[in-house]
Write a protein that holds these residues in place. Structure first.
Motif, PDB file in Angstrom:
ATOM      1  N   THR A   1       0.497   1.913 -50.072  1.00 60.44           N
ATOM      2  CA  THR A   1      -0.763   2.358 -50.082  1.00 60.44           C
ATOM      3  C   THR A   1      -1.850   0.701 -50.851  1.00 60.44           C
TER       4      THR A   1
ATOM      5  N   ILE B   1      -4.302  10.325 -54.142  1.00 62.87           N
ATOM      6  CA  ILE B   1      -3.264   8.533 -53.813  1.00 62.87           C
ATOM      7  C   ILE B   1      -2.616   8.169 -55.340  1.00 62.87           C
TER       8      ILE B   1
ATOM      9  N   SER C   1       4.347   6.524 -50.013  1.00 66.52           N
ATOM     10  CA  SER C   1       4.204   5.486 -48.603  1.00 66.52           C
ATOM     11  C   SER C   1       4.068   4.454 -49.558  1.00 66.52           C
TER      12      SER C   1
END
Length: 287
Positions: free
Chosen positions: A46, A63, A44
């Motif tokens: 972030t 992450i 994605s």
């Protein structure tokens, strides 16, 4: 004195990827304490996380800061993962942010994402599936001073900006910390260090604090002791590798901050030097 390389001979090519939707292989991720969590994870755009920010204490797992790219065509994604190097220029070529510039942070193995750093204002204009083109440049870079030193996954222009010192047969790298080989986990045994990453295991909190690993930031350089990434990833006494932090700490057993290799040697001819200028942002600015 600085290092000598074959920079003028290194080939630059275009590679491209799309911003990839977050991936869920299962709803729950189980921590090394046996506790199931539902958390944000890979992929994605972030928001609010960039090179220079802490890779720890996030309510998430693996992450990837800023933007994550992938191609659904496996062969094309392999090219993106292998050829895109730390510091390579990245340009948005579709959508509202068309023309905005960023740079490659690294490749996340397993999920096969290429991570690109952009300014926060650029993130606000980006959308999933927007295309990013990268000037892939770095694979094939050689150290002419010492053939035992192998470079990989780093833009030659970035390496030149770092003004590394080669003294008495040893190449000195600025790093945030040293990491012993027994702390390296997920990714050990991979067939190549020229693509992807491997993780510092962080379940042992005492050892993590002892080595200052809990202070690592996205984009920090680290020195991996007794770690050989020449023809894959493994243990070798006396070997040294330099890597860069490309994803956050993790809750899963055997995982932690992801490290992409940028230099390695089977012999102790590389040395990590603890320095305040040990992060990619110290050498590249998007302002």
């Amino acid at each position: 004195m600085g290092i000598k390389t074959n920079q003028s001979k290194v080939v630059k090519q275009a590679v491209m990827g799309k911003i990839h939707h977050p991936i869920r292989s299962s709803k729950y991720r189980v921590s090394h304490e046996g506790v199931p969590f539902i958390l944000p994870a890979t992929g994605s755009i972030t928001y609010g996380l960039h090179v220079g920010d802490s890779a720890f204490d996030l309510s998430g797992d693996h992450i990837e800061p800023s933007v994550s790219l992938r191609n659904e065509n496996t062969a094309e994604n392999d090219a993106l993962m292998t050829l895109a190097c730390l510091g390579n220029e990245a340009t948005v070529i579709s959508g509202d942010a068309k023309g905005e510039k960023g740079y490659v942070l690294g490749g996340h193995g397993g999920i096969e994402h290429t991570i690109v750093e952009f300014k926060e204002s650029t993130l606000e204009q980006l959308c999933i599936d927007d295309k990013i083109q990268i000037k892939a440049y770095g694979q094939g870079l050689k150290c002419l001073d010492n053939s035992d030193i192998i470079f990989m996954n780093i833009d030659p222009d970035l390496l030149e900006k770092m003004d590394l010192q080669y003294e008495n047969g040893v190449l000195n790298f600025p790093v945030a910390c040293e990491v012993p080989a027994y702390m390296m986990g997920s990714g050990i045994g991979s067939p190549t260090g020229f693509s992807g990453d491997y993780d510092i295991m962080t379940a042992d909190e005492k050892t993590v604090k002892e080595y200052g690993i809990d202070n690592l930031r996205f984009g920090d350089f680290v020195c991996l002791l007794d770690c050989d990434n020449t023809y894959g990833r493994g243990y070798l006494k006396g070997a040294v590798s330099i890597g860069v932090v490309i994803h956050s700490d993790c809750i899963k057993m055997g995982h932690g901050p992801g490290i992409m290799t940028i230099a390695t040697s089977k012999k102790p001819v590389i040395k990590g030097r603890i320095s305040d200028r040990c992060n990619v942002k110290d050498y590249i600015s998007l302002d």
